[in-house]
Design an enzyme around this catalytic site. Structure first.
Site, PDB file in Angstrom:
ATOM      1  CB  SER A 227      -0.955  -0.002   1.190  1.00 43.61           C
ATOM      2  OG  SER A 227      -0.242  -0.080   2.378  1.00 43.61           O
ATOM      3  N   GLY A 228       0.315   2.267  -0.516  1.00 42.05           N
ATOM      4  CA  GLY A 228       1.037   3.531  -0.574  1.00 42.05           C
ATOM      5  C   GLY A 228       0.176   4.629  -0.007  1.00 42.05           C
ATOM      6  CB  SER A 230      -3.492   7.828  -2.664  1.00 44.64           C
ATOM      7  OG  SER A 230      -2.617   7.676  -3.760  1.00 44.64           O
ATOM      8  CD  GLU A 232      -7.252  -1.208   0.163  1.00 41.90           C
ATOM      9  OE1 GLU A 232      -6.971  -0.913   1.324  1.00 41.90           O
ATOM     10  OE2 GLU A 232      -8.354  -1.650  -0.194  1.00 41.90           O
ATOM     11  CG  ASP A 352       7.737   9.144  -6.080  1.00 43.87           C
ATOM     12  OD1 ASP A 352       8.696   9.488  -5.340  1.00 43.87           O
ATOM     13  OD2 ASP A 352       6.711   8.604  -5.644  1.00 43.87           O
TER      14      ASP A 352
HETATM   15  N1  LIG Z   1       1.769  -4.589  -9.184  1.00 42.43           N
HETATM   16  C1  LIG Z   1       2.202  -4.780  -7.942  1.00 42.43           C
HETATM   17  N2  LIG Z   1       2.541  -6.003  -7.497  1.00 42.43           N
HETATM   18  C2  LIG Z   1       2.979  -6.200  -6.235  1.00 42.43           C
HETATM   19  N3  LIG Z   1       3.123  -5.213  -5.343  1.00 42.43           N
HETATM   20  C3  LIG Z   1       2.819  -3.972  -5.723  1.00 42.43           C
HETATM   21  C4  LIG Z   1       2.333  -3.690  -7.033  1.00 42.43           C
HETATM   22  N4  LIG Z   1       2.112  -2.372  -7.132  1.00 42.43           N
HETATM   23  C5  LIG Z   1       2.447  -1.849  -5.956  1.00 42.43           C
HETATM   24  N5  LIG Z   1       2.865  -2.795  -5.100  1.00 42.43           N
HETATM   25  C6  LIG Z   1       3.316  -2.602  -3.718  1.00 42.43           C
HETATM   26  O1  LIG Z   1       2.561  -1.563  -3.154  1.00 42.43           O
HETATM   27  C7  LIG Z   1       3.419  -0.468  -2.819  1.00 42.43           C
HETATM   28  C8  LIG Z   1       2.685   0.820  -3.079  1.00 42.43           C
HETATM   29  O2  LIG Z   1       2.382   0.904  -4.463  1.00 42.43           O
HETATM   30  P1  LIG Z   1       2.577   2.269  -5.250  1.00 42.43           P
HETATM   31  O3  LIG Z   1       3.944   2.796  -4.998  1.00 42.43           O
HETATM   32  O4  LIG Z   1       2.196   2.055  -6.655  1.00 42.43           O
HETATM   33  O5  LIG Z   1       1.468   3.126  -4.514  1.00 42.43           O
HETATM   34  P2  LIG Z   1       1.475   4.654  -4.136  1.00 42.43           P
HETATM   35  O6  LIG Z   1       0.219   5.009  -3.414  1.00 42.43           O
HETATM   36  O7  LIG Z   1       1.774   5.424  -5.342  1.00 42.43           O
HETATM   37  O8  LIG Z   1       2.672   4.588  -3.111  1.00 42.43           O
HETATM   38  P3  LIG Z   1       3.685   5.687  -2.651  1.00 42.43           P
HETATM   39  O9  LIG Z   1       2.911   6.610  -1.780  1.00 42.43           O
HETATM   40  O10 LIG Z   1       4.751   4.939  -1.905  1.00 42.43           O
HETATM   41  O11 LIG Z   1       4.221   6.264  -3.907  1.00 42.43           O
HETATM   42  C9  LIG Z   1       4.674  -0.670  -3.655  1.00 42.43           C
HETATM   43  O12 LIG Z   1       5.806  -0.092  -3.048  1.00 42.43           O
HETATM   44  C10 LIG Z   1       4.772  -2.169  -3.708  1.00 42.43           C
HETATM   45  O13 LIG Z   1       5.393  -2.659  -2.546  1.00 42.43           O
END
Ligand SMILES: Nc1ncnc2c1ncn2[C@@H]1O[C@H](COP(=O)(O)OP(=O)(O)OP(=O)(O)O)[C@@H](O)[C@H]1O
Length: 747
Positions: A227-228, A230, A232, A352
């Site tokens: 999850s990040g 915004s 999951e 990023d």
């Molecule tokens: N396709 C995927 N397969 C497996 N895990 C994933 C995948 N996409 C994302 N993740 C996991 O979820 C995390 C968060 O995804 P992502 O970075 O795309 O979200 P975000 O909301 O943009 O996060 P951030 O705020 O860190 O930038 C990734 O660091 C990774 O660990």
């Protein structure tokens, strides 16, 4: 194998940079950056305006990991879109922020007229200071300005929509969605009806099906694998081939974001990600779908993507990482560089880059992901010969964010004169340099790439020292003389002055002299690096099949292309039960007998005619599990999707490697102007999409071990996916449950 135990069922929050910083604190024996506020007071007076000094001991967020997206603005070559605001001006805007969508009525009128001066209509709006009820994890985040909402002739769709009432996020009384929480105070629910993703996609990306439940089911373990700020991420399976597992990146609307902004932000990310999904080093993104409410997920939109095994951060944090031979680390670095080059070649700056945004496939291939703050970097996104569009404002994730961007961080209180428009491509090359440092040293070199961080000041001093005393031509184009040697702390680990040259040239604090991607790819050391992936390999993960598409009246269309496949051997009947008196009947299918199949192997397939298709199992179950309150709601497709989707107990297939079979070549981005307008993207390609917050890292239990993967790699060798030189997943972890990191990160 991952950093956590396999049996761990609880999704763990990411230690993320917090963990690295903790490690950094331990390894470097220095005080934490949380104490760095006083450094502002002691830093050179030429860089810090005394009146703006941060008070000693000011209360920083417990979360050191953050992304700031305050006041990001764009310039178009020589044409400034608006006057430069300082941090204080931005803060003023924060205090008086208004939503460009406001008032709703005005907004819809605005959408019907072309602005005479679209640039002027983009004003900076941030929400940083006035969020009334911000969750702890969001405290440290700057909120995106609301800007770049430009003429949107297609925004007429909004007129009369229920969600237009929710547009005013500055007035919480009117924003009903503010109260629609799912129990987690961080996440807001989108108002019904959830918009059709196709409304936000250009013609060439419109999708046959827009409902997750049409063609996918949640993985039975229903775990969050990541999850990040915004989102999951969970596993989903194809309804038709349950061995095909994909990632569902469920996107969350966040505080201060209007539904319309959410849709625009997400569709922009999707368009960029999908556009780039033609390279082996880019995580493939397939569909942008409506996601129903489930036991663990609230309704909204999500991307169906290629599933990664884990991200690079998780690999680096393993105790065994320090034993990984340098050539393997350099191989990873080169793979990431290939991904970045591909983005740039396709007109996109990632903005990023960090280990968390590099996923590893089952065969150990590095794949870039998370295009949430990426952007087209040409002033005309459709014209790659147009000038580079410079950016203003604070974005990215320290320390991967270069100094010229850090000047925009309002928390740093830098003088305005330092806040200059910057080249987003140089942002990416700097981040590549910091990633190389991190890979080699097993730790981030500093916390922030700015002089408020003593380690960064050390690095800057070493840089000057090296140029003044060792290699005066170091920063000159085409100079490939040796870089700093082991006498320099941040060069020692490379054990090669050629490797240190590349790292230092990429992470040059001065953007003017910093390596460009072209220079990196011309560097002899870099060119000689061997990777275990053929960079020309274009095989990517097979796109999941979409066979069914829910219609607005609750029926289904059959995809002509896939409908006659032999694994789809049912016939449809019209259900006697009607979901609602005002609704037409649902179409359901019954299994065909062997005799029927023998007589007519292929299902008649007329795409112009609505084909009766089965009500999906999960939708059926969903209908039966409506709770009393919810069942009072008028049942539309959206309301059905909004009900919990039970997991399918039949799913127990082992995880298998997705098939790699796509030979699609990268294509230049072609985004019609009207589609861009629709997305709220101006001709300069800018849109307010920079929303970042604390991330979490997947529970290790959701990720597979590596032992079985080696055999996958070897058996796949014949298809040329990956040369079995390195197996990047084989990294031991003996500190998989470092409690200090986890507990700190989850505060
Ligand atoms: N396709 C995927 N397969 C497996 N895990 C994933 C995948 N996409 C994302 N993740 C996991 O979820 C995390 C968060 O995804 P992502 O970075 O795309 O979200 P975000 O909301 O943009 O996060 P951030 O705020 O860190 O930038 C990734 O660091 C990774 O660990």
């Amino acid at each position: 194998m991952t950093s956590g135990s396999k049996g761990d069922k609880l999704p763990s929050r990411s230690p993320s940079m917090t963990a690295l910083k903790m490690l950094g604190k331990k390894l470097m024996g220095s005080s934490s950056h949380v104490d760095n506020a006083h450094i502002l007071d002691t830093a050179g007076s030429n860089t810090i305006t005394p009146s703006r000094r941060a008070p000693a001991g000011r209360n920083r967020s417990p979360s050191l990991y953050r992304k700031n997206h305050l006041g990001v603005r764009e310039h178009h070559g020589a044409i400034a879109v608006e006057s430069v605001e300082s941090s204080s001006q931005i803060n003023d805007l924060i205090a008086h922020s208004h939503n460009p969508f406001l008032p709703a009525a005005t907004n819809t009128i605005d959408q019907q007229r072309a602005p005479l001066h679209p640039e002027r209509e983009r004003t900076v709006h941030t929400h940083h200071a006035q969020t009334p009820k911000r969750s702890q994890s969001f405290i440290s985040h700057n909120w995106p300005e609301e800007k770049n909402i430009v003429y949107n002739p297609y925004g007429l769709n909004d007129i009369g929509r229920a969600d237009t009432a929710f547009i005013d996020t500055t007035n919480k009384k009117d924003d009903l969605s503010f109260y629609l929480h799912d129990g987690d105070a961080k996440i807001r629910m989108l108002p019904l009806p959830i918009k059709d993703p196709n409304e936000y996609l250009p013609e060439n990306m419109k999708q046959f099906s827009v409902h997750l439940a049409d063609n996918f089911i949640f993985d039975p373990d229903n775990q969050t694998i990541g999850s990040g700020g915004s989102c999951e991420v969970r596993k989903v399976r194809s309804v038709y081939r349950q061995k095909e597992i994909y990632a569902l990146k469920k996107l969350n609307m966040i505080y201060e974001e209007t539904p319309e902004k959410f849709y625009k932000r997400c569709s922009k990310e999707f368009i960029i990600a999908k556009t780039l999904s033609h390279n082996i080093h880019i995580t493939s993104t397939f569909f942008l779908l409506k996601v129903p409410t489930t036991t663990y997920t609230t309704r909204g939109w999500g991307f169906v993507m290629e599933l990664g095994v884990f991200d690079l951060f998780q690999l680096i944090e393993r105790s065994g990482w320090r034993n990984v031979p340098l050539p393997e680390k350099y191989c990873i670095f080169k793979q990431i560089a290939e991904a970045v080059k591909f983005c740039h070649d396709n007109g996109i700056a990632h903005r990023d880059l960090k280990p968390e945004n590099v996923l590893l496939s089952r065969t150990g291939v590095c794949k870039l992901t998370d295009f949430g703050i990426s952007d087209w970097y040409h002033t005309d996104p459709n014209d790659f010969s147009s000038p580079i569009k410079v950016t203003e404002g604070m974005i990215g994730s320290p320390p991967y964010t270069p100094p010229e961007v850090m000047y925009w961080d309002a928390k740093k209180h830098y003088p305005e004169r330092l806040q200059k428009p910057y080249n987003p491509l140089k942002m990416d090359t700097y981040a590549l340099g910091i990633i190389l440092f991190t890979l080699v040293n097993n730790i981030i070199p500093f916390i922030d790439s700015c002089n408020t961080d003593p380690r960064f000041r050390d690095y800057e001093n070493s840089y000057s020292n090296f140029i003044n005393h060792k290699n005066p031509h170091f920063r000159e184009k085409g100079c490939h003389k040796p870089g700093p040697g082991s006498e320099y702390k941040l060069a020692k680990g490379f054990k090669s002055t050629d490797a240190s040259r590349v790292a230092w040239r990429l992470a040059d604090p001065n953007p003017e002299t910093r390596y460009t991607m072209e220079e990196l790819f011309e560097d002899p050391w870099f060119m000689a690096l061997e990777t275990c992936v053929d960079p020309c390999e274009t095989n990517i993960v097979k796109e999941p099949q979409l066979k069914r598409s829910t219609t607005n009246d609750g029926g289904f269309y059959l995809n002509e292309a896939d409908g006659s496949k032999d694994d789809f051997d049912e016939q449809t009947i019209i259900s006697q039960e009607q979901p609602h008196p005002t609704q037409p009947p649902l179409y359901i299918k019954k299994a065909r007998s062997m005799l029927e199949i023998a007589e007519s192997p292929n299902i008649p397939n007329d795409k112009t005619k609505k084909t009766s298709l089965p009500k999906l199992p999960n939708v059926e179950k969903t209908l039966s599990t409506l709770n009393e309150n919810e069942s009072e709601q008028e049942e539309t497709v959206d309301s059905i999707l909004d009900k919990p989707t039970p997991t399918d107990s039949l799913l127990d297939s082992p995880i298998t490697t997705p098939v790699l079979n796509n030979d699609t070549k990268p294509k230049p981005i072609e985004l019609p102007t009207k589609e861009m307008s629709k997305l709220g993207i101006s001709r300069n390609g800018s849109i307010n999409s920079n929303i970042r917050m604390v991330r979490e890292i997947p529970s290790s239990s959701s990720l597979s071990g590596s032992s079985s993967l080696r055999s996958v790699e070897l058996t796949n060798g014949a298809t040329g996916k990956k040369r079995p030189i390195h197996h990047h997943l084989d990294v031991q972890s003996t500190i998989s449950h470092a409690p200090s990191m986890r507990s700190l990160a989850s505060r």
